[in-house]
Design a protein around this motif. Structure first.
Motif, PDB file in Angstrom:
ATOM      1  N   SER A 105      -6.099   0.064   8.387  1.00  0.00           N
ATOM      2  CA  SER A 105      -5.188  -0.164   9.518  1.00  0.00           C
ATOM      3  C   SER A 105      -5.591   0.634  10.742  1.00  0.00           C
ATOM      4  O   SER A 105      -5.316   0.237  11.884  1.00  0.00           O
ATOM      5  CB  SER A 105      -3.752   0.195   9.133  1.00  0.00           C
ATOM      6  N   MET A 106      -6.295   1.765  10.531  1.00  0.00           N
ATOM      7  CA  MET A 106      -6.683   2.623  11.642  1.00  0.00           C
ATOM      8  C   MET A 106      -7.862   2.063  12.438  1.00  0.00           C
ATOM      9  O   MET A 106      -8.182   2.570  13.516  1.00  0.00           O
ATOM     10  CB  MET A 106      -7.035   4.013  11.115  1.00  0.00           C
ATOM     11  N   TYR A 114      -3.400   0.912   4.076  1.00  0.00           N
ATOM     12  CA  TYR A 114      -2.741   2.035   4.736  1.00  0.00           C
ATOM     13  C   TYR A 114      -3.023   3.326   3.965  1.00  0.00           C
ATOM     14  O   TYR A 114      -3.111   3.315   2.736  1.00  0.00           O
ATOM     15  CB  TYR A 114      -1.225   1.809   4.820  1.00  0.00           C
ATOM     16  N   GLY A 115      -3.146   4.418   4.695  1.00  0.00           N
ATOM     17  CA  GLY A 115      -3.447   5.688   4.068  1.00  0.00           C
ATOM     18  C   GLY A 115      -2.193   6.456   3.702  1.00  0.00           C
ATOM     19  O   GLY A 115      -1.103   6.198   4.217  1.00  0.00           O
ATOM     20  N   ALA A 116      -2.365   7.411   2.796  1.00  0.00           N
ATOM     21  CA  ALA A 116      -1.261   8.287   2.390  1.00  0.00           C
ATOM     22  C   ALA A 116      -1.790   9.713   2.265  1.00  0.00           C
ATOM     23  O   ALA A 116      -2.846   9.928   1.663  1.00  0.00           O
ATOM     24  CB  ALA A 116      -0.668   7.825   1.062  1.00  0.00           C
ATOM     25  N   PHE A 166       0.954   5.907  10.470  1.00  0.00           N
ATOM     26  CA  PHE A 166       2.178   5.976   9.671  1.00  0.00           C
ATOM     27  C   PHE A 166       2.908   4.631   9.627  1.00  0.00           C
ATOM     28  O   PHE A 166       4.133   4.573   9.694  1.00  0.00           O
ATOM     29  CB  PHE A 166       3.124   7.071  10.195  1.00  0.00           C
ATOM     30  N   LEU A 167       2.128   3.547   9.494  1.00  0.00           N
ATOM     31  CA  LEU A 167       2.708   2.214   9.430  1.00  0.00           C
ATOM     32  C   LEU A 167       2.826   1.696   7.998  1.00  0.00           C
ATOM     33  O   LEU A 167       3.363   0.614   7.771  1.00  0.00           O
ATOM     34  CB  LEU A 167       1.878   1.226  10.270  1.00  0.00           C
ATOM     35  N   GLY A 168       2.317   2.443   7.048  1.00  0.00           N
ATOM     36  CA  GLY A 168       2.446   2.062   5.649  1.00  0.00           C
ATOM     37  C   GLY A 168       3.731   2.611   5.047  1.00  0.00           C
ATOM     38  O   GLY A 168       4.673   2.972   5.755  1.00  0.00           O
ATOM     39  N   ASP A 169       3.770   2.670   3.735  1.00  0.00           N
ATOM     40  CA  ASP A 169       4.919   3.211   3.018  1.00  0.00           C
ATOM     41  C   ASP A 169       5.108   4.682   3.388  1.00  0.00           C
ATOM     42  O   ASP A 169       4.176   5.486   3.275  1.00  0.00           O
ATOM     43  CB  ASP A 169       4.680   3.061   1.514  1.00  0.00           C
TER      44      ASP A 169
END
Length: 290
Positions: free
Chosen positions: A96-97, A161-163, A181-184
């Protein structure tokens, strides 16, 4: 066996992003003037804090051989002063980045990596130890650390998305998370709560593309994740605008609330804005916890 020419080609491909990333981060870092810095506290110099398993980046001379002899694992001593001056970075490298809405703008990932590395350069030059989360790179000083950090930050993650990972955040140290910060958000919340339990304070920087704030879509539109694994088609994209903006605002509010409750700082940065301004905020946010 890998052929020499193929191996060289792979090595050159891997190394190609490093000069550009380093040069951009170095240039950005020079725009920030360093004043008196550091947390030199009397009495904490060489106080032993804990043993930890040795990592690949640890030098042989740092291994405590007496402690290691009692186990199959090599151990390194952590000193209290090392912890007090340690900063751990997490820079989102997920798919996503890689998004950018304009060829004249950097991708979210490009801006995030540059800001993260530039901040590391400033901190290391100010006497701090900087590393990466998840035990990828333990906190250290020196130009070699910057080079290793640049190499690791130049790698991509195939996930959508990253975590952030809470591993590697030493008690009472500082941390920096940079992502869209668009993921869970649950993994982000879990990481911050674990950090807060260990006395870790830091900063969250949300990096967004201007298009993600404006939502300039109308009519038939196909929305697709950068990896292609997620897709949504609509004939009336304009009808989704207010719902999207409301959910984005709710997400920012949740991140800001989470930061407040854990003693962290939160800010949103857009790729069309000044990178210097964002770096100054990051540096200042970390200094407030020094």
């Amino acid at each position: 066996m890998t052929q020499p020419l193929a191996l060289r080609s792979q090595a050159e491909t891997l190394a190609a992003p490093l000069p550009a990333l380093l040069a951009e981060a170095e240039h950005l870092a020079t725009t920030v003037l360093l004043g008196e810095h550091g947390r030199r506290r009397a009495g904490t110099g060489d106080t032993f804090w804990q043993y930890r398993p040795a990592q690949p980046h640890d030098e042989a001379r740092s291994i405590d051989w007496r402690r290691s002899a009692r186990s199959d694992t090599s151990f390194v001593q952590d000193k209290e002063w090392q912890i007090a001056q340690s900063i751990i970075l997490w820079v989102d490298q997920a798919a996503s980045m890689s998004f950018t809405s304009d060829a004249n703008l950097p991708s979210k990932g490009g801006r995030a990596r540059t800001l993260g590395l530039a901040c590391a350069i400033l901190l290391i030059r100010g006497g701090e130890r900087v590393g990466l989360t998840g035990l990828r790179l333990p906190p250290r000083r020196g130009e070699a650390q910057v080079m290793q950090m640049a190499q690791l930050l130049s790698q991509d993650d195939d996930s959508d998305y990253g975590a952030p990972q809470a591993q590697g955040m030493l008690p009472h140290s500082r941390a920096l998370f940079i992502s869209d910060f668009l993921g869970d958000l649950q993994p982000v919340e879990d990481a911050l709560l674990r950090a807060a339990d260990r006395g870790v304070r830091g900063a969250l920087l949300q990096v967004l593309d201007p298009q993600e704030e404006a939502f300039p879509f109308d009519g038939r539109t196909i929305f697709q994740s950068m990896s292609g694994s997620l897709q949504h088609e609509t004939r009336k994209a304009g009808d989704l605008k207010q719902r999207y903006l409301d959910r984005l605002a709710e997400r920012k509010d949740r991140l800001a609330h989470l930061a407040r409750t854990t003693g962290w700082q939160f800010q949103t940065h857009h790729t069309g804005e000044s990178a210097t301004k964002a770096l100054l905020w990051l540096y200042g946010a970390l200094e407030r916890h020094a």
